[in-house]
Design a protein around this motif. Structure first.
Motif, PDB file in Angstrom:
ATOM      1  N   THR A 119      -2.017   9.878   0.655  1.00  0.00           N
ATOM      2  CA  THR A 119      -2.638   8.967   1.631  1.00  0.00           C
ATOM      3  C   THR A 119      -2.119   7.569   1.356  1.00  0.00           C
ATOM      4  O   THR A 119      -1.932   7.191   0.197  1.00  0.00           O
ATOM      5  N   PRO A 120      -1.897   6.760   2.402  1.00  0.00           N
ATOM      6  CA  PRO A 120      -1.415   5.391   2.191  1.00  0.00           C
ATOM      7  C   PRO A 120      -2.428   4.589   1.383  1.00  0.00           C
ATOM      8  O   PRO A 120      -3.639   4.701   1.608  1.00  0.00           O
ATOM      9  N   PRO A 121      -1.973   3.783   0.428  1.00  0.00           N
ATOM     10  CA  PRO A 121      -2.894   2.978  -0.365  1.00  0.00           C
ATOM     11  C   PRO A 121      -3.527   1.883   0.468  1.00  0.00           C
ATOM     12  O   PRO A 121      -2.930   1.398   1.439  1.00  0.00           O
ATOM     13  N   SER A 122      -4.734   1.476   0.124  1.00  0.00           N
ATOM     14  CA  SER A 122      -5.412   0.399   0.834  1.00  0.00           C
ATOM     15  C   SER A 122      -4.798  -0.928   0.435  1.00  0.00           C
ATOM     16  O   SER A 122      -4.679  -1.237  -0.739  1.00  0.00           O
ATOM     17  N   LEU A 123      -4.388  -1.701   1.435  1.00  0.00           N
ATOM     18  CA  LEU A 123      -3.782  -2.999   1.165  1.00  0.00           C
ATOM     19  C   LEU A 123      -4.740  -4.136   1.477  1.00  0.00           C
ATOM     20  O   LEU A 123      -4.349  -5.290   1.526  1.00  0.00           O
ATOM     21  N   LYS A 124      -6.001  -3.808   1.712  1.00  0.00           N
ATOM     22  CA  LYS A 124      -6.995  -4.841   1.989  1.00  0.00           C
ATOM     23  C   LYS A 124      -7.513  -5.413   0.678  1.00  0.00           C
ATOM     24  O   LYS A 124      -7.474  -4.776  -0.361  1.00  0.00           O
ATOM     25  N   ALA A 125      -8.012  -6.649   0.789  1.00  0.00           N
ATOM     26  CA  ALA A 125      -8.547  -7.301  -0.404  1.00  0.00           C
ATOM     27  C   ALA A 125      -9.736  -6.517  -0.924  1.00  0.00           C
ATOM     28  O   ALA A 125     -10.592  -6.064  -0.174  1.00  0.00           O
ATOM     29  N   LYS A 126      -9.777  -6.354  -2.233  1.00  0.00           N
ATOM     30  CA  LYS A 126     -10.871  -5.631  -2.845  1.00  0.00           C
ATOM     31  C   LYS A 126     -12.060  -6.559  -3.082  1.00  0.00           C
ATOM     32  O   LYS A 126     -11.906  -7.749  -3.288  1.00  0.00           O
TER      33      LYS A 126
ATOM     34  N   GLU B 238       3.836 -15.059   8.642  1.00  0.00           N
ATOM     35  CA  GLU B 238       4.318 -13.845   9.301  1.00  0.00           C
ATOM     36  C   GLU B 238       5.802 -13.583   9.061  1.00  0.00           C
ATOM     37  O   GLU B 238       6.340 -12.585   9.534  1.00  0.00           O
ATOM     38  N   LYS B 239       6.477 -14.483   8.330  1.00  0.00           N
ATOM     39  CA  LYS B 239       7.918 -14.329   8.124  1.00  0.00           C
ATOM     40  C   LYS B 239       8.256 -13.359   7.002  1.00  0.00           C
ATOM     41  O   LYS B 239       9.407 -13.004   6.813  1.00  0.00           O
ATOM     42  N   ALA B 240       7.261 -12.964   6.232  1.00  0.00           N
ATOM     43  CA  ALA B 240       7.463 -11.966   5.180  1.00  0.00           C
ATOM     44  C   ALA B 240       6.772 -10.667   5.598  1.00  0.00           C
ATOM     45  O   ALA B 240       5.906 -10.666   6.470  1.00  0.00           O
ATOM     46  N   SER B 241       7.176  -9.572   4.978  1.00  0.00           N
ATOM     47  CA  SER B 241       6.553  -8.292   5.310  1.00  0.00           C
ATOM     48  C   SER B 241       6.465  -7.410   4.074  1.00  0.00           C
ATOM     49  O   SER B 241       7.205  -7.607   3.106  1.00  0.00           O
ATOM     50  N   PHE B 242       5.545  -6.454   4.138  1.00  0.00           N
ATOM     51  CA  PHE B 242       5.352  -5.511   3.040  1.00  0.00           C
ATOM     52  C   PHE B 242       5.055  -4.147   3.635  1.00  0.00           C
ATOM     53  O   PHE B 242       4.282  -4.031   4.586  1.00  0.00           O
ATOM     54  N   ARG B 243       5.677  -3.123   3.076  1.00  0.00           N
ATOM     55  CA  ARG B 243       5.344  -1.765   3.504  1.00  0.00           C
ATOM     56  C   ARG B 243       5.640  -0.787   2.367  1.00  0.00           C
ATOM     57  O   ARG B 243       6.518  -1.034   1.527  1.00  0.00           O
ATOM     58  N   ILE B 244       4.897   0.314   2.372  1.00  0.00           N
ATOM     59  CA  ILE B 244       5.095   1.372   1.387  1.00  0.00           C
ATOM     60  C   ILE B 244       5.036   2.699   2.128  1.00  0.00           C
ATOM     61  O   ILE B 244       4.144   2.913   2.958  1.00  0.00           O
ATOM     62  N   PHE B 245       6.010   3.579   1.852  1.00  0.00           N
ATOM     63  CA  PHE B 245       6.100   4.807   2.645  1.00  0.00           C
ATOM     64  C   PHE B 245       6.815   5.878   1.836  1.00  0.00           C
ATOM     65  O   PHE B 245       7.513   5.595   0.850  1.00  0.00           O
ATOM     66  N   ASN B 246       6.633   7.126   2.267  1.00  0.00           N
ATOM     67  CA  ASN B 246       7.313   8.254   1.650  1.00  0.00           C
ATOM     68  C   ASN B 246       8.746   8.356   2.166  1.00  0.00           C
ATOM     69  O   ASN B 246       9.010   8.160   3.355  1.00  0.00           O
ATOM     70  N   SER B 247       9.660   8.682   1.259  1.00  0.00           N
ATOM     71  CA  SER B 247      11.038   8.971   1.636  1.00  0.00           C
ATOM     72  C   SER B 247      11.276  10.445   1.323  1.00  0.00           C
ATOM     73  O   SER B 247      11.590  10.821   0.192  1.00  0.00           O
ATOM     74  N   GLY B 248      11.078  11.274   2.332  1.00  0.00           N
ATOM     75  CA  GLY B 248      11.113  12.716   2.098  1.00  0.00           C
ATOM     76  C   GLY B 248       9.880  13.138   1.319  1.00  0.00           C
ATOM     77  O   GLY B 248       8.815  12.521   1.397  1.00  0.00           O
ATOM     78  N   ASN B 249       9.999  14.193   0.549  1.00  0.00           N
ATOM     79  CA  ASN B 249       8.875  14.701  -0.230  1.00  0.00           C
ATOM     80  C   ASN B 249       8.955  14.346  -1.719  1.00  0.00           C
ATOM     81  O   ASN B 249       8.054  14.682  -2.480  1.00  0.00           O
ATOM     82  N   GLN B 250      10.034  13.664  -2.115  1.00  0.00           N
ATOM     83  CA  GLN B 250      10.243  13.427  -3.541  1.00  0.00           C
ATOM     84  C   GLN B 250      10.130  11.970  -3.949  1.00  0.00           C
ATOM     85  O   GLN B 250       9.965  11.676  -5.133  1.00  0.00           O
ATOM     86  N   TYR B 251      10.216  11.061  -2.985  1.00  0.00           N
ATOM     87  CA  TYR B 251      10.257   9.650  -3.359  1.00  0.00           C
ATOM     88  C   TYR B 251       9.289   8.808  -2.531  1.00  0.00           C
ATOM     89  O   TYR B 251       8.958   9.139  -1.383  1.00  0.00           O
TER      90      TYR B 251
ATOM     91  N   GLU C   8       8.764  -1.684  -0.045  1.00  0.00           N
ATOM     92  CA  GLU C   8       9.750  -2.663   0.442  1.00  0.00           C
ATOM     93  C   GLU C   8       9.076  -3.990   0.779  1.00  0.00           C
ATOM     94  O   GLU C   8       8.025  -4.036   1.413  1.00  0.00           O
ATOM     95  N   ILE C   9       9.711  -5.068   0.342  1.00  0.00           N
ATOM     96  CA  ILE C   9       9.246  -6.420   0.654  1.00  0.00           C
ATOM     97  C   ILE C   9      10.391  -7.185   1.302  1.00  0.00           C
ATOM     98  O   ILE C   9      11.540  -7.102   0.858  1.00  0.00           O
ATOM     99  N   LYS C  10      10.081  -7.920   2.354  1.00  0.00           N
ATOM    100  CA  LYS C  10      11.049  -8.828   2.965  1.00  0.00           C
ATOM    101  C   LYS C  10      10.581 -10.259   2.723  1.00  0.00           C
ATOM    102  O   LYS C  10       9.449 -10.611   3.040  1.00  0.00           O
ATOM    103  N   ILE C  11      11.462 -11.076   2.141  1.00  0.00           N
ATOM    104  CA  ILE C  11      11.135 -12.463   1.831  1.00  0.00           C
ATOM    105  C   ILE C  11      12.156 -13.366   2.514  1.00  0.00           C
ATOM    106  O   ILE C  11      13.365 -13.188   2.342  1.00  0.00           O
ATOM    107  N   PRO C  12      11.717 -14.367   3.291  1.00  0.00           N
ATOM    108  CA  PRO C  12      12.669 -15.260   3.961  1.00  0.00           C
ATOM    109  C   PRO C  12      13.289 -16.248   2.992  1.00  0.00           C
ATOM    110  O   PRO C  12      12.681 -16.634   1.988  1.00  0.00           O
ATOM    111  N   LYS C  13      14.517 -16.649   3.291  1.00  0.00           N
ATOM    112  CA  LYS C  13      15.191 -17.662   2.481  1.00  0.00           C
ATOM    113  C   LYS C  13      14.973 -19.011   3.143  1.00  0.00           C
ATOM    114  O   LYS C  13      15.704 -19.425   4.029  1.00  0.00           O
ATOM    115  N   GLN C  14      13.939 -19.707   2.711  1.00  0.00           N
ATOM    116  CA  GLN C  14      13.587 -20.993   3.276  1.00  0.00           C
ATOM    117  C   GLN C  14      12.610 -21.689   2.361  1.00  0.00           C
ATOM    118  O   GLN C  14      12.060 -21.091   1.460  1.00  0.00           O
TER     119      GLN C  14
END
Length: 352
Positions: free
Chosen positions: A296-303, A323-336, A340-346
């Motif tokens: 199940t996807p982990p909860s990313l809300k503040a605890k 909003e210029k940065a992003s975060f996501r976590i996901f399955n890559s197939g069944n083994q991994y 991923e984080i995206k950070i702007p250069k600014q």
């Protein structure tokens, strides 16, 4: 209410209120006010709203917030003068289209100068309120960030100094003392590096990517002693990544999460791969790939207890980059699992 909704609410209420006041005072005169004149006042207020919105677009596009005070004042006065002259022309056009243009009265020089001054005054008030709101909001964001970074610092120190981590690290070192003294000394040095880095993090908003990566390497080297052949580590880092700055302990938190919830739960262990590359729009993409599977996807809300971890990472990204940065976590197939984080250069909005 988000900032965009608040902005439009204030715009409509502000310029609508000015139109109402003008209509109200004109209606008190001996001649009163006609419905045509009422709509003319409303049309002029709509132009004020649209012109200030266009001005906001220019301010944001060319980042006037980074200008010095003298440059900001100079450009603001020029912009207000230009809009005031355009406003006078628009008033003539609106009055003409509504059939209430009086050449003998409306083209009077003193009346034109008075309307010009009034338009300049309205734009000056808008400028003052807009920049005041921006700086107050920026100050409030800074306070929230300082409070959050203090909480993160304390939480991370707690996690780094927790008995389980120290117990495993010291046991690994103890086992090496007789077998490989040089390796034991190296392990002690890495523990020292991690603890020193944690203490030196202080309130820094961002740090050099290389410094963060070196700390992660120290951490993974220690974990390799504990897991032995069960842990494989790979690095795929482009040279361009070292031109970026990232929030301190952000990559470390993701790697710790990958070890705790991925590798530790696998009998045969697995892989930790750190991949960093530059995107097409000068963004830094950081990926941590680990063996495992998300049921199940982990909860990313503040605890409620303010706990650290992935939710903390998401909050820090939002506070620093919006909003210029992003975060996501996901399955890559069944083994991994990939985080991923995206950070702007600014430059970020505020400095520590």
């Amino acid at each position: 209410m988000n900032r965009i909704s608040l902005y439009w609410l204030l715009q409509i209420l502000g310029w609508g209120g000015i139109a109402f006041v003008q209509i109200f005072f004109v209606s008190l005169s001996d001649r009163g006010i006609t419905s045509v004149q009422t709509w003319a006042f409303i049309a002029i207020s709509v132009f004020y709203l649209l012109s200030t919105h266009f001005l906001r677009f220019i301010v944001k596009k060319y980042d006037w917030f980074k200008l010095s005070i003298s440059q900001l004042l100079f450009q603001s006065v020029l912009a207000m003068l230009a809009l005031s002259f355009v406003n006078i022309v628009v008033q003539f056009l609106i009055n003409g289209s509504f059939g209430i243009l009086d050449p003998n009265e409306d083209f009077d020089v003193l009346l034109i100068l008075a309307n010009l001054f009034l338009a300049f005054l309205f734009y000056a008030m808008w400028f003052l309120l807009y920049f005041l709101f921006h700086f107050l909001d920026n100050y409030n964001t800074t306070l929230r960030y300082e409070a959050k970074i203090n909480q993160i610092r304390l939480n991370h120190l707690k996690s780094q100094l927790n008995p389980h981590f120290i117990f495993n690290a010291l046991n690994s070192v103890r086992a090496l003392v007789d077998e490989d003294p040089d390796k034991a000394k190296g392990a002690i040095t890495r523990i020292s590096n991690i603890l020193r880095f944690s203490l030196m993090m202080d309130k820094k908003q961002t740090i050099e990517f290389e410094d963060e990566l070196n700390t992660v390497k120290d951490y993974l080297t220690l974990e390799s002693i504990r897991f032995e052949e069960r842990l494989q580590v790979e690095y795929n880092v482009e040279d361009e990544a070292f031109n970026y700055k990232i929030p301190p302990m952000m990559l470390q938190t993701i790697v710790e999460n990958a070890i705790k919830h991925g590798i530790s739960n696998l009998v045969k262990g697995g892989l930790i791969e750190i991949k960093c590359r530059e995107g097409l729009e000068d963004d830094l993409y950081i990926q941590v790939k680990n063996s495992g599977h998300l049921a199940t996807p982990p909860s990313l809300k503040a605890k409620a207890d303010g706990g650290h971890g992935l939710s903390n990472t998401v909050q820090r990204l939002r506070l620093i980059y919006g909003e210029k940065a992003s975060f996501r976590i996901f399955n890559s197939g069944n083994q991994y699992v990939i985080t991923e984080i995206k950070i702007p250069k600014q430059r970020v909005t505020f400095e520590s």
